[in-house]
Design a protein around this motif. Sequence first.
Motif, PDB file in Angstrom:
ATOM      1  N   ARG A  36       7.920 -29.617   1.685  1.00 46.96           N
ATOM      2  CA  ARG A  36       7.708 -29.019   3.001  1.00 46.96           C
ATOM      3  C   ARG A  36       8.544 -27.760   3.092  1.00 46.96           C
ATOM      4  O   ARG A  36       9.762 -27.803   2.959  1.00 46.96           O
ATOM      5  N   VAL A  38       8.972 -23.601   4.990  1.00 46.79           N
ATOM      6  CA  VAL A  38       8.666 -22.755   6.140  1.00 46.79           C
ATOM      7  C   VAL A  38       7.971 -21.497   5.628  1.00 46.79           C
ATOM      8  O   VAL A  38       8.532 -20.742   4.832  1.00 46.79           O
ATOM      9  N   GLU A  42       5.922 -21.372  10.252  1.00 46.37           N
ATOM     10  CA  GLU A  42       5.335 -22.709  10.400  1.00 46.37           C
ATOM     11  C   GLU A  42       5.593 -23.541   9.144  1.00 46.37           C
ATOM     12  O   GLU A  42       5.757 -23.008   8.054  1.00 46.37           O
ATOM     13  N   LYS A  43       5.640 -24.853   9.327  1.00 53.59           N
ATOM     14  CA  LYS A  43       5.940 -25.759   8.221  1.00 53.59           C
ATOM     15  C   LYS A  43       4.663 -26.145   7.497  1.00 53.59           C
ATOM     16  O   LYS A  43       3.667 -26.481   8.123  1.00 53.59           O
ATOM     17  N   LYS A  60      13.325 -24.741   2.325  1.00 50.77           N
ATOM     18  CA  LYS A  60      12.861 -26.067   2.718  1.00 50.77           C
ATOM     19  C   LYS A  60      12.935 -26.219   4.227  1.00 50.77           C
ATOM     20  O   LYS A  60      13.858 -25.738   4.870  1.00 50.77           O
ATOM     21  N   ALA A  61      11.928 -26.920   4.777  1.00 50.31           N
ATOM     22  CA  ALA A  61      11.923 -27.227   6.208  1.00 50.31           C
ATOM     23  C   ALA A  61      12.783 -28.462   6.432  1.00 50.31           C
ATOM     24  O   ALA A  61      12.530 -29.505   5.860  1.00 50.31           O
TER      25      ALA A  61
END
Length: 62
Positions: A36, A38, A42-43, A60-61
């Motif tokens: 996941r 960004v 948005e992710k 990384k989100a």
Amino acid sequence: MAKCAICGKETIFINKVSHSHRVSSKRQKPNLQKVRVVVNGEKKRIWVCTKCLKAGKVVKAG
């Protein structure tokens, strides 16, 4: 799971050579992880190779 979304690394075909020099075809796949990240605020879940992860090319989100 074809290739890395960052660097474009994908499966390659090589020749596996035995001691008696018999040659057969072999596939080498990149070490891809679904992560996941960004992207543009948005992710998203994308496939990224571990070399890009270690180099810090993605955020990384959390």
